[in-house]
Structure formats: structure tokens, C-alpha cells
Write an enzyme that holds these catalytic residues in place. Structure first.
Site, short mmCIF file in Angstrom:
data_model
loop_
_atom_site.label_atom_id
_atom_site.label_comp_id
_atom_site.label_asym_id
_atom_site.label_seq_id
_atom_site.Cartn_x
_atom_site.Cartn_y
_atom_site.Cartn_z
N GLY A 1 0.77 -1.23 0.00
CA GLY A 1 0.00 0.00 0.00
C GLY A 1 0.80 1.28 0.00
O GLY A 1 0.22 2.36 -0.13
N ASP B 1 -4.12 -7.68 -16.19
CA ASP B 1 -3.28 -7.26 -17.31
C ASP B 1 -3.82 -5.90 -17.72
O ASP B 1 -4.90 -5.81 -18.31
CB ASP B 1 -3.36 -8.25 -18.47
CG ASP B 1 -2.37 -7.92 -19.58
OD1 ASP B 1 -2.21 -6.72 -19.87
OD2 ASP B 1 -1.76 -8.84 -20.14
N HIS B 2 -3.09 -4.84 -17.38
CA HIS B 2 -3.67 -3.50 -17.54
C HIS B 2 -3.97 -3.15 -18.99
O HIS B 2 -4.76 -2.26 -19.27
CB HIS B 2 -2.78 -2.44 -16.89
CG HIS B 2 -1.49 -2.18 -17.60
ND1 HIS B 2 -0.34 -2.88 -17.31
CD2 HIS B 2 -1.16 -1.30 -18.58
CE1 HIS B 2 0.64 -2.45 -18.08
NE2 HIS B 2 0.17 -1.49 -18.86
N HIS C 1 0.53 -9.28 -22.29
CA HIS C 1 -0.18 -8.24 -23.04
C HIS C 1 -0.57 -8.68 -24.45
O HIS C 1 -1.72 -8.58 -24.86
CB HIS C 1 0.66 -6.97 -23.13
CG HIS C 1 1.13 -6.43 -21.82
ND1 HIS C 1 0.33 -6.43 -20.69
CD2 HIS C 1 2.31 -5.87 -21.46
CE1 HIS C 1 1.01 -5.89 -19.70
NE2 HIS C 1 2.21 -5.54 -20.13
N LYS D 1 0.56 4.46 -5.28
CA LYS D 1 0.54 5.92 -5.27
C LYS D 1 0.22 6.50 -6.64
O LYS D 1 -0.50 7.49 -6.75
CB LYS D 1 1.89 6.45 -4.77
CG LYS D 1 2.13 6.18 -3.28
CD LYS D 1 3.42 6.78 -2.79
CE LYS D 1 4.63 6.02 -3.25
NZ LYS D 1 5.89 6.51 -2.61
N LEU E 1 3.09 1.72 -7.45
CA LEU E 1 1.84 1.47 -8.17
C LEU E 1 0.65 2.01 -7.40
O LEU E 1 -0.25 2.63 -7.97
CB LEU E 1 1.67 -0.03 -8.43
CG LEU E 1 0.38 -0.41 -9.18
CD1 LEU E 1 0.41 0.12 -10.60
CD2 LEU E 1 0.19 -1.93 -9.19
N VAL F 1 4.22 -9.59 5.53
CA VAL F 1 3.29 -10.58 4.97
C VAL F 1 3.71 -12.02 5.28
O VAL F 1 2.90 -12.94 5.16
CB VAL F 1 3.13 -10.40 3.44
CG1 VAL F 1 2.50 -9.06 3.13
CG2 VAL F 1 4.47 -10.58 2.71
N LYS G 1 6.46 4.83 -30.34
CA LYS G 1 5.59 4.13 -29.40
C LYS G 1 4.27 3.86 -30.12
O LYS G 1 3.62 4.79 -30.58
CB LYS G 1 5.35 4.97 -28.15
CG LYS G 1 4.39 4.32 -27.15
CD LYS G 1 4.28 5.16 -25.88
CE LYS G 1 3.22 4.59 -24.94
NZ LYS G 1 3.51 3.20 -24.54
#
Length: 486
Positions: free
Chosen positions: A14, A179-180, A242, A20, A18, A87, A345
Site C-alpha cells: 500500500g 493485465d492492464h 499483453h 501511489k 503502483l 506478509v 511508441k
């Protein structure tokens, strides 16, 4: 009005980058839109020594760029709690259980819990085991769900071991493997374009399509990621996840309905027909590359990047030909490529349709119609068609019908992580990878990697700022085809 989602969302990792940059702003956007209102709580965990006030400041800073109302932001942050947690320490989970029960009572959360693992994959199984043994997975809630960041293993065997650990606690339909790329607007548009238009729906098969191309190119090099990237390479870093997930939307059968269950079933029909290559077939169907200097020498080659071994055989470019052994796709090549230090890109799909027979005479040759779905950096759709040239005699030329995502649409479009968190809250697994697809993708990639590990490649073999090695172009020219994006 949006329907409020009642849940307790726990972010392991947290205080990480990622959380933040992506996770907290995404959750705040859901709050602003009314999907989270009164009955929610968020817990951030990490090993850092933070007070609740310090954690609140961290969250406030992370959402600063999307805050429009200060009082609204304060109300949102009041639903956050912080828990210092190792953890791997069983005792810490009892503190989490106590906190969760308190928050459940305070916000009337009905035992609904989502656990988001934004930590190293080696901790996934450990966390899942303690969630079960220490009573954090509720029995009285409407749902308990697990969200997992990639990578999901580094090979089929490691992925299988990880999946076994997770499925001892959670059912497959409770596991949301992120998978973003599947949260990107134009990736999700593939389904609308394909199934929402009878013209494409009827022609989405070997009778009308000559080949399909998927390109994920990057201009950046390895940057500061050499420690990870030299073990992963483009094959494991970009193809296994991806690229294969985008291919699944393109190659899938038409689902019986647009439910997540039917979508996954339709994708798995395609995955199960994917031909996995032997060593000889890998040599024929796949190309690897590693970037060298650019033309003026201002960009160093991969082997000279900080942290890269001088004798590295790691691939920074991959191009290949996929073959699906199915009635729909038999004989239709799916070409894929990805790489670093390329010309631009670009994430895009190019569907190349067959030419058909010309009735206009022997001196007029028609071109292949091409449907291009542009995903990054700016979304859009292009359809290249044959049309009449503006001359006195009858000749043809290609024209492009084009639509670009407007700036207004961009402002309204949910970011990928916002969309994925909302989907997980709603229990919609349509845009998450299921185990069957992950397993087959790893088997496919492992076969390629094993073949490459047996042979020494001469690197570097492409100039930074180009679209990769010449062998990538030759791969298509062998079939009489060429890359649409050049």
C-alpha cells in the site's frame, strides 16, 4: 445514478509506487463518480513505520492531481486505514482481522472483501494461505475476491505452482489476474467493433481475412529495469501477457452472450487451438532481436546499458507467426511483434482482409482492405478501402476512413486501473486473464524460450530507432505479406 458498491478493499503493498501512481487515484475516481459512497473502507499495508496521519498524507498527495473538492477528498481519505504488516509473519494477520472486523461494523460492509496484491509474486501464495488460515476470508459476505498484479509466474511450471496455492483458498471465479492492457479503452473496443457490426462479424474468419497483425512497440530502452528485464526479455515481459491477451480478443469465437463466463469460454476455444511449436518450428516462425546503437551513436546498445551482462543473450525484440488450428482460422497467420528502442511508441491491431477478384480489368490491381485499431498512444480506428481515383479514366486508389478518439472522450474514459478495480468489485471477469489462457500462453512462450536457449544469437541485430531486425520483415515476406505499420 451509479449503484454504490459495498466492500472492504485491502492493498498489500500500500505504500508502493503502483499504489501511489495508479491505485489510489483510481479508487478516488470511483468515489467521485458515486460507485463508492458510504459503505466502503480501504486498508493499506506495508512494512513501513507509518502513523495513520502519515499514511493519509501519502494518499492525499497521490490523488492531488484529480482532487476538485478539498472537503470531498477529506471524506474519501477518512475511509482509509494503515496497517504495518510483514506478509510472512502469521501473527500480523490477527491484527488485520481485528481491523477488518472493526471496519466491517463501522461501515456496514456485509463481509465483502477484495484483497489486492501489489507485491512481489513470491508472496502471493504466502498471503493467500494466511488469509484463509487466519480467518480473513469471510464466510458470511456476498463476495471475497483476489486481485493479482503480473507477472503470474516466470514459466508454466512456476505459474502452475502459484495457481495451485491460490486455488486452495479462492475459486477460479474469485481470482482476478490483472493485465492492464485489457483495461485500455481501444482494447475493449475490439469487441464492439467486431461483434457490433455485421459487416465485420460475418467476415471475421479465414474466408475474408488474410492475416492479423499486433504491434506493441516502445521507444524507450531498458532504462533502470536491467535487473528484471535481462531475465524476462520481450518474450516474457510483453508477449506472454499483453500480446496474447489482445490476440485472444481477436481470435476468440463469438460468445453465446456478453457475460464474463461466455467471453472466457469463447477465448478458451481459441487458446486451446493455438499450435505450440517444436524447436524446428520456432526457428521458422519466430525472430528475436537485441538493440544496438542508433545511427548517430548517441544511444548505447543494450549490452552497454547499466546492469546488463556483457554477454547477455536477452531479447529486446520479438516477432512471430501464430497459428490457430481451428475451422475459423486455419491457414490465417497472426503476426505479433514487440520491442524496445523502436521507431515510435505504438500499440495497434491491423486486420488485413483479402483482396478479392477485380472486375475492373487486368491493369487495375486492388489493394488489401485493412482495418486498423489504434490503441496507443492515441486511440482511433482506420479503415483502408479501395476507391476510385480522381482521373478521367477509371483507376482505383486506397482511401482511409478515419476516426480519432476526441479529447472529450479521453477526459471521460476511465483509466485502465479504475476500470479493472470497478470490474472486480462487480465480479466481472471479462477483462481479466483466466488460468487456462495463462497456462497456454506460458506453454507457448516456454517452447520458444527453450529453443532459443539452445542457440547462440549474434547481437545486436537492429539499429535503435528502427522497427527491428530485417528478419522481422522477412518473416512476413515469406508469406507474401508485409507489416502494415512500417
Amino acid at each position: 445514478m451509479p449503484q454504490e458498491i459495498t466492500t472492504l478493499l485491502t492493498f498489500f503493498g500500500g505504500t508502493g509506487d503502483l499504489a501511489k501512481r495508479k491505485l489510489y487515484p483510481s479508487v478516488y475516481n470511483l468515489y467521485k463518480k458515486g460507485f463508492l459512497k458510504d459503505h466502503f473502507a480501504i486498508v493499506g499495508t506495508s512494512r513501513a513505520d507509518l502513523t495513520d496521519a502519515e499514511f493519509d498524507d501519502l494518499v492525499r498527495e497521490s490523488i492531488n492531481h484529480v482532487v476538485e473538492d478539498e472537503d470531498d477528498a477529506k471524506r474519501f481519505i477518512s475511509h482509509f486505514s494503515y496497517l504495518k504488516l510483514d506478509v510472512g509473519d502469521k501473527a500480523g494477520y490477527q491484527d488485520m482481522l481485528k481491523l477488518n472486523d472493526e471496519l466491517d461494523a463501522k461501515y456496514e460492509l456485509k463481509g465483502n472483501r477484495i484483497f489486492y496484491m501489489s507485491v512481489a509474486p513470491r508472496f502471493f501464495g504466502t498471503i493467500a494461505g494466511y488469509l484463509k488460515s487466519e480467518g480473513l476470508v469471510t464466510k458470511n459476505g456476498e463476495f471475497n475476491r483476489l486481485m493479482i498484479e503480473k507477472p503470474f509466474g516466470v514459466s508454466y511450471e512456476t505459474a502452475k505452482e502459484l495457481n495451485t496455492q491460490l486455488t486452495e483458498v479462492f475459486d477460479e471465479d474469485q481470482i482476478f489476474r490483472i493485465d492492464h492492457y485489457l483495461g485500455k479503452e481501444m482494447v475493449q473496443n475490439i469487441a464492439a467493433i467486431r461483434f457490433g457490426n455485421p459487416l465485420f462479424d460475418a467476415a471475421w474468419n479465414k474466408d475474408y481475412i488474410e492475416n492479423i497483425q499486433v504491434t506493441l512497440s516502445e521507444v524507450l530502452g531498458v532504462e533502470e529495469r536491467a535487473g528484471y528485464y535481462d531475465d524476462a526479455g520481450a518474450l516474457r515481459d510483453m508477449i506472454q501477457n499483453h500480446t496474447m491477451q489482445i490476440v485472444a480478443w481477436l481470435a476468440m469465437e463469438k460468445p453465446a452472450s456478453f457475460s464474463d463466463k461466455d467471453i472466457r469460454a469463447a477465448k478458451n476455444v481459441a487458446f486451446n487451438s493455438l499450435h505450440i511449436y517444436n524447436e524446428k518450428e520456432v526457428e521458422k516462425n519466430f525472430v528475436r532481436g537485441q538493440y544496438g546503437e542508433n545511427i548517430d551513436g548517441s544511444q548505447v546498445k543494450y549490452l552497454d546499458e547499466d546492469g546488463v551482462p556483457a554477454d547477455s543473450q536477452n531479447d529486446t525484440f520479438v516477432a512471430g507467426r501464430l497459428q490457430f488450428r481451428s475451422a475459423r482460422w486455419d491457414g490465417v497467420p497472426f503476426y505479433i511483434r514487440t520491442g524496445k528502442r523502436l521507431k515510435s511508441k505504438q500499440t495497434r491491431v491491423d486486420v488485413v482482409f483479402k483482396k478479392g477478384l477485380s472486375i475492373f480489368g487486368d491493369d487495375i490491381e486492388l489493394e488489401n482492405p485493412v482495418l486498423s485499431i489504434l490503441i496507443d498512444p492515441k486511440g482511433g480506428i482506420e479503415f483502408r478501402i479501395n476507391a476510385k481515383d480522381t482521373t478521367s479514366e477509371f483507376k482505383t486508389r486506397t482511401d482511409i476512413m478515419k476516426w480519432d478518439v476526441s479529447f472529450l472522450d479521453i477526459e471521460k474514459t476511465p483509466a485502465p486501473y479504475e476500470r479493472m478495480i470497478q470490474d472486480a468489485m462487480n465480479g466481472d471477469g471479462s477483462n481479466f486473464a483466466d488460468w487456462n489462457g495463462v497456462a497456454i500462453s506460458w506453454k507457448f512462450v516456454d517452447a520458444i524460450q527453450r529453443a532459443w536457449d539452445k542457440k547462440h544469437a549474434e547481437f545486436p541485430n537492429y539499429v535503435s530507432g528502427t522497427m527491428g531486425p530485417k528478419a522481422s520483415d522477412e518473416l512476413l515476406s515469406e508469406d507474401g505479406n508485409y507489416w502494415i505499420y512500417r
